[in-house]
Structure formats: C-alpha cells, structure tokens
Design a protein around this motif. Structure first.
Motif, PDB file in Angstrom:
ATOM      1  N   GLU A 180      -9.458  -1.819  -1.359  1.00  0.00           N
ATOM      2  CA  GLU A 180      -8.341  -1.006  -1.827  1.00  0.00           C
ATOM      3  C   GLU A 180      -7.151  -1.879  -2.245  1.00  0.00           C
ATOM      4  O   GLU A 180      -6.542  -1.661  -3.295  1.00  0.00           O
ATOM      5  N   LYS A 222       4.366   7.201   6.524  1.00  0.00           N
ATOM      6  CA  LYS A 222       3.123   6.499   6.212  1.00  0.00           C
ATOM      7  C   LYS A 222       2.854   5.387   7.227  1.00  0.00           C
ATOM      8  O   LYS A 222       1.706   5.149   7.617  1.00  0.00           O
ATOM      9  N   TYR A 224       2.386   1.665  -3.512  1.00  0.00           N
ATOM     10  CA  TYR A 224       1.452   2.187  -4.499  1.00  0.00           C
ATOM     11  C   TYR A 224       1.336   3.716  -4.398  1.00  0.00           C
ATOM     12  O   TYR A 224       1.295   4.408  -5.414  1.00  0.00           O
ATOM     13  N   GLU A 225       1.255   4.233  -3.183  1.00  0.00           N
ATOM     14  CA  GLU A 225       1.166   5.686  -3.018  1.00  0.00           C
ATOM     15  C   GLU A 225       2.405   6.370  -3.572  1.00  0.00           C
ATOM     16  O   GLU A 225       2.311   7.427  -4.203  1.00  0.00           O
ATOM     17  N   ASP A 247       2.324   6.194  -7.424  1.00  0.00           N
ATOM     18  CA  ASP A 247       1.385   7.188  -7.954  1.00  0.00           C
ATOM     19  C   ASP A 247       2.023   8.575  -7.989  1.00  0.00           C
ATOM     20  O   ASP A 247       1.901   9.306  -8.973  1.00  0.00           O
ATOM     21  N   HIS A 248       2.730   8.925  -6.909  1.00  0.00           N
ATOM     22  CA  HIS A 248       3.380  10.239  -6.851  1.00  0.00           C
ATOM     23  C   HIS A 248       4.540  10.330  -7.848  1.00  0.00           C
ATOM     24  O   HIS A 248       4.658  11.326  -8.578  1.00  0.00           O
ATOM     25  N   ASP A 292       0.821  -1.207   0.000  1.00  0.00           N
ATOM     26  CA  ASP A 292       0.000   0.000   0.000  1.00  0.00           C
ATOM     27  C   ASP A 292       0.860   1.265   0.000  1.00  0.00           C
ATOM     28  O   ASP A 292       0.521   2.252  -0.653  1.00  0.00           O
TER      29      ASP A 292
END
Length: 214
Positions: free
Chosen positions: A206, A64, A27-28, A31-32, A24
């Motif tokens: 998610e 995170k 993935y963040e 994406d960034h 997770d």
C-alpha cells in the motif's frame, strides 16, 4: 474540472504544513479532498477550499491514528483466539500442552519456570530485532503512522513477561495454572509475530502505491 498532479502535490504540501506528517493519513485525506472538490459545480479557489477544511483534516488525522492503534490490537487478539478455532493450530496447541506437561513432570518447578521464561525471552528478543530492523527503513518509519502502530503491537505480548518473573514458584508448581498460563503467553507472542508479518506485507504494498501517487 479534474485536478492535475501539481494540484495534488499542493494539497499534500498544505497537509504537511498544518501538521499532518504521516503519508498514509495524508493520502486518505487527499483522496477525500480531491473527490469532494471535483464534485462541486462552481469550483471555489483551491486554497480557500482547503482552509475551510483545516479543522476537519486535523480531526480526521487524530481519529485515523487512534484507529490504526486499536485496529492492530484487535487483529492481535483475533489471531490469538484463532489459534483455538483452527483445527490445525488446535492440534499443535494440544501437542504442545502435552510436551509441557511431560517436561514439567520431569524437572523442578524452578527449572520449569526458567525454561518457559527463556522461551519468552527469545521471542521478545526477536520482536525487538524486528522493531529495529523491520525492513521498513528509517524514512518510512517516520512517514507512516501505520508502521509506527504496527511495531507497537509487540508491546502487548511483552507486558505479561514482566509479571511472569514475579509469579511465586508455588503457583508454577500447580499444573492447572502453570500450563495454561505459560502456553497462553507463548501463543500471544506467536500471534503478534503472525499479525506483524501479515500486516507488513500488505502495508508495504500500500505504501509503495501511495508514494507513487503523491
């Protein structure tokens, strides 16, 4: 220039190599990184671009992880205080308090203490069961930091149970202490279970999407 699936796979593998193992968080970061890279006018070498952001990625990953832990703790206590603001739950609390009050008047202080402790033990045992057989699967538990911290939410309600056994019987004989204290412990466990199920439902959706995209 739009990055293709192979480029995204390469970014994901690179994040794994620098020690970011949770899906997770990766993935963040992906994406960034993809968004930032595609917004640059003169596209640099992707490998060089990633190396420049190595320290930043590790820093964000740690932040995170902390956010996942404190976020679940906040959710737990918000749910606990929600019991006292929701009309339906407040009615149930009042009725439960009356039942406890009547039960305490009928039995000895020791029996009352042992009865409440038995309820807490059953709730704790069920939380342990969910921790082991939570429906996430061993593979997903290893890959998702959110799952790890979500399961740790059961640690907060379990800690007061230990101190419950140390409370003198004379304290439990006082209904102004025993009733609010016992009811609060039970509600804390109920809040943890509600938060767990709510977040598990969202998290599984998610993570299913994340596994398809990475």
């Amino acid at each position: 220039m739009k990055l293709v699936k192979q480029d995204i796979d390469n970014i994901d593998n690179w994040l794994k190599k620098i020690g970011i193992k949770y899906i997770d968080i990766r993935y963040e970061l992906i994406d960034h990184l993809v968004t930032e890279y595609q917004q640059i006018e003169n596209y640099p070498d992707l490998k060089g671009f990633l190396i420049e952001r190595k320290s930043w990625c590790r820093k964000v990953a740690k932040e995170k992880e902390k956010a996942a832990h404190f976020g679940n703790m906040k959710a737990l206590f918000r749910k606990f205080f929600w019991f006292f603001t929701s009309f339906k739950s407040l009615v149930i609390i009042i009725l439960s308090a009356l039942v406890l009050f009547a039960f305490e008047a009928l039995v000895t202080d020791t029996l009352f203490k042992h009865s409440v402790f038995s309820v807490l033990f059953v709730l704790t045992f069920y939380e342990l069961y969910l921790t082991i057989y939570s429906g996430f699967g061993n593979d997903l538990k290893k890959k998702s930091v959110s799952v790890m911290f979500l399961l740790n939410i059961f640690m907060a309600p379990q800690m007061p149970v230990y101190f419950f056994g140390q409370i003198p019987n004379s304290w439990m004989a006082n209904p102004y202490f025993s009733l609010p204290f016992s009811l609060s412990l039970i509600l804390l466990h109920c809040a943890a279970l509600l938060v767990f199920y709510e977040k598990r439902r969202t998290l599984l959706k998610e993570l299913k999407l994340l596994k398809e995209l990475i």
